[in-house]
Design a protein around this motif. Structure first.
Motif, PDB file in Angstrom:
ATOM      1  N   TYR A  13      27.792   9.259  61.981  1.00  0.00           N
ATOM      2  CA  TYR A  13      27.952  10.719  61.983  1.00  0.00           C
ATOM      3  C   TYR A  13      28.098  11.241  63.409  1.00  0.00           C
ATOM      4  O   TYR A  13      29.002  12.027  63.700  1.00  0.00           O
ATOM      5  CB  TYR A  13      26.751  11.388  61.299  1.00  0.00           C
ATOM      6  CG  TYR A  13      26.794  12.893  61.354  1.00  0.00           C
ATOM      7  CD1 TYR A  13      27.589  13.607  60.468  1.00  0.00           C
ATOM      8  CD2 TYR A  13      26.064  13.593  62.294  1.00  0.00           C
ATOM      9  CE1 TYR A  13      27.652  14.984  60.512  1.00  0.00           C
ATOM     10  CE2 TYR A  13      26.123  14.978  62.351  1.00  0.00           C
ATOM     11  CZ  TYR A  13      26.910  15.671  61.458  1.00  0.00           C
ATOM     12  OH  TYR A  13      26.977  17.037  61.516  1.00  0.00           O
ATOM     13  N   LEU A  14      27.228  10.782  64.299  1.00  0.00           N
ATOM     14  CA  LEU A  14      27.297  11.239  65.694  1.00  0.00           C
ATOM     15  C   LEU A  14      28.607  10.819  66.345  1.00  0.00           C
ATOM     16  O   LEU A  14      29.193  11.588  67.122  1.00  0.00           O
ATOM     17  CB  LEU A  14      26.098  10.719  66.484  1.00  0.00           C
ATOM     18  CG  LEU A  14      24.761  11.350  66.107  1.00  0.00           C
ATOM     19  CD1 LEU A  14      23.616  10.665  66.851  1.00  0.00           C
ATOM     20  CD2 LEU A  14      24.763  12.838  66.391  1.00  0.00           C
ATOM     21  N   GLU A  19      33.816  12.497  68.417  1.00  0.00           N
ATOM     22  CA  GLU A  19      35.275  12.349  68.325  1.00  0.00           C
ATOM     23  C   GLU A  19      35.955  13.688  68.007  1.00  0.00           C
ATOM     24  O   GLU A  19      36.935  14.078  68.648  1.00  0.00           O
ATOM     25  CB  GLU A  19      35.581  11.321  67.242  1.00  0.00           C
ATOM     26  CG  GLU A  19      37.004  10.825  67.222  1.00  0.00           C
ATOM     27  CD  GLU A  19      37.154   9.729  66.178  1.00  0.00           C
ATOM     28  OE1 GLU A  19      37.941   9.943  65.238  1.00  0.00           O
ATOM     29  OE2 GLU A  19      36.486   8.680  66.307  1.00  0.00           O
ATOM     30  N   ARG A  20      35.446  14.404  67.016  1.00  0.00           N
ATOM     31  CA  ARG A  20      36.046  15.683  66.621  1.00  0.00           C
ATOM     32  C   ARG A  20      35.868  16.746  67.712  1.00  0.00           C
ATOM     33  O   ARG A  20      36.763  17.557  67.940  1.00  0.00           O
ATOM     34  CB  ARG A  20      35.459  16.161  65.301  1.00  0.00           C
ATOM     35  CG  ARG A  20      35.943  15.287  64.142  1.00  0.00           C
ATOM     36  CD  ARG A  20      35.413  15.715  62.825  1.00  0.00           C
ATOM     37  NE  ARG A  20      35.969  17.006  62.431  1.00  0.00           N
ATOM     38  CZ  ARG A  20      35.615  17.616  61.311  1.00  0.00           C
ATOM     39  NH1 ARG A  20      34.732  17.082  60.501  1.00  0.00           N
ATOM     40  NH2 ARG A  20      36.156  18.782  61.012  1.00  0.00           N
ATOM     41  N   GLN A  22      35.608  16.145  70.976  1.00  0.00           N
ATOM     42  CA  GLN A  22      36.531  15.795  72.061  1.00  0.00           C
ATOM     43  C   GLN A  22      37.960  16.206  71.709  1.00  0.00           C
ATOM     44  O   GLN A  22      38.685  16.717  72.566  1.00  0.00           O
ATOM     45  CB  GLN A  22      36.456  14.301  72.370  1.00  0.00           C
ATOM     46  CG  GLN A  22      35.184  13.896  73.062  1.00  0.00           C
ATOM     47  CD  GLN A  22      35.045  12.388  73.210  1.00  0.00           C
ATOM     48  OE1 GLN A  22      35.615  11.605  72.444  1.00  0.00           O
ATOM     49  NE2 GLN A  22      34.258  11.966  74.195  1.00  0.00           N
ATOM     50  N   ALA A  23      38.363  15.994  70.470  1.00  0.00           N
ATOM     51  CA  ALA A  23      39.708  16.404  70.045  1.00  0.00           C
ATOM     52  C   ALA A  23      39.847  17.918  70.123  1.00  0.00           C
ATOM     53  O   ALA A  23      40.893  18.428  70.566  1.00  0.00           O
ATOM     54  CB  ALA A  23      39.976  15.913  68.620  1.00  0.00           C
ATOM     55  N   ALA A  24      38.833  18.644  69.725  1.00  0.00           N
ATOM     56  CA  ALA A  24      38.874  20.109  69.792  1.00  0.00           C
ATOM     57  C   ALA A  24      39.000  20.577  71.232  1.00  0.00           C
ATOM     58  O   ALA A  24      39.796  21.470  71.541  1.00  0.00           O
ATOM     59  CB  ALA A  24      37.622  20.702  69.150  1.00  0.00           C
ATOM     60  N   VAL A  25      38.244  19.968  72.121  1.00  0.00           N
ATOM     61  CA  VAL A  25      38.307  20.340  73.541  1.00  0.00           C
ATOM     62  C   VAL A  25      39.699  20.044  74.095  1.00  0.00           C
ATOM     63  O   VAL A  25      40.276  20.857  74.827  1.00  0.00           O
ATOM     64  CB  VAL A  25      37.201  19.626  74.348  1.00  0.00           C
ATOM     65  CG1 VAL A  25      37.418  19.782  75.847  1.00  0.00           C
ATOM     66  CG2 VAL A  25      35.829  20.169  73.949  1.00  0.00           C
ATOM     67  N   VAL A 108      37.347  23.174  61.362  1.00  0.00           N
ATOM     68  CA  VAL A 108      35.914  23.409  61.301  1.00  0.00           C
ATOM     69  C   VAL A 108      35.207  22.273  62.039  1.00  0.00           C
ATOM     70  O   VAL A 108      35.390  21.110  61.706  1.00  0.00           O
ATOM     71  CB  VAL A 108      35.427  23.477  59.838  1.00  0.00           C
ATOM     72  CG1 VAL A 108      33.931  23.657  59.771  1.00  0.00           C
ATOM     73  CG2 VAL A 108      36.150  24.589  59.093  1.00  0.00           C
ATOM     74  N   LEU A 109      34.440  22.655  63.022  1.00  0.00           N
ATOM     75  CA  LEU A 109      33.686  21.648  63.762  1.00  0.00           C
ATOM     76  C   LEU A 109      32.464  21.219  62.950  1.00  0.00           C
ATOM     77  O   LEU A 109      31.962  21.980  62.125  1.00  0.00           O
ATOM     78  CB  LEU A 109      33.241  22.202  65.117  1.00  0.00           C
ATOM     79  CG  LEU A 109      34.367  22.435  66.115  1.00  0.00           C
ATOM     80  CD1 LEU A 109      33.827  23.103  67.366  1.00  0.00           C
ATOM     81  CD2 LEU A 109      35.055  21.136  66.467  1.00  0.00           C
TER      82      LEU A 109
END
Length: 134
Positions: A13-14, A19-20, A22-25, A108-109
């Motif tokens: 999960y972490l 990963e998500r 970092q992709a959002a950033v 959605v993060l």
């Protein structure tokens, strides 16, 4: 993405959260670069006045053909304002498109871990320890 129910899934999960995030950033930084490159254009007085504005609304240029100086001051001012407003509106529209695209990509993060999650894990580990599960 909801919190894992099984502590053995916490690491996975972490990893997904990281990963998500970092992709959002990355997506947001890309959007920031694109917005910095935005340039909206506007014109008035039959093309004698041209304006350019950036993605943050700042003026990047104003060209007034010498022929436009023949206009009376009130008309000249109105035409300059019209060209500037058009440029800023065009830049704003493109900036909003970039933001909407970035927001859609980010999606959605994951729900952040809070004290409730941590408390639950500690209590669960304590129960397992007490019952001889560890």
């Amino acid at each position: 993405m909801s919190w894992p129910s099984d502590p053995s899934e916490d690491t996975h999960y972490l990893d997904q959260v990281i990963e998500r995030t970092q992709a959002a950033v990355r997506d947001l930084r890309r959007a920031e670069r694109l917005i910095a490159e935005v340039e909206g254009a506007g014109e008035a007085a039959q093309g004698m006045i041209r304006a350019r504005a950036g993605g943050h609304g700042a003026m990047r240029g104003l060209h007034i053909d010498p022929r436009a100086l023949r206009l009376d001051p009130r008309t000249l001012g109105a035409e300059v304002t019209k060209a500037i407003q058009q440029a800023q509106e065009a830049a704003t529209e493109r900036t909003q498109e970039i933001v909407a695209e970035a927001t859609a990509r980010v999606g959605v993060l994951p729900e952040p871990l809070d004290e409730t999650f941590v408390r639950h894990r500690v209590e669960s580990a304590a129960r397992d320890l007490y019952s001889g599960g560890l």
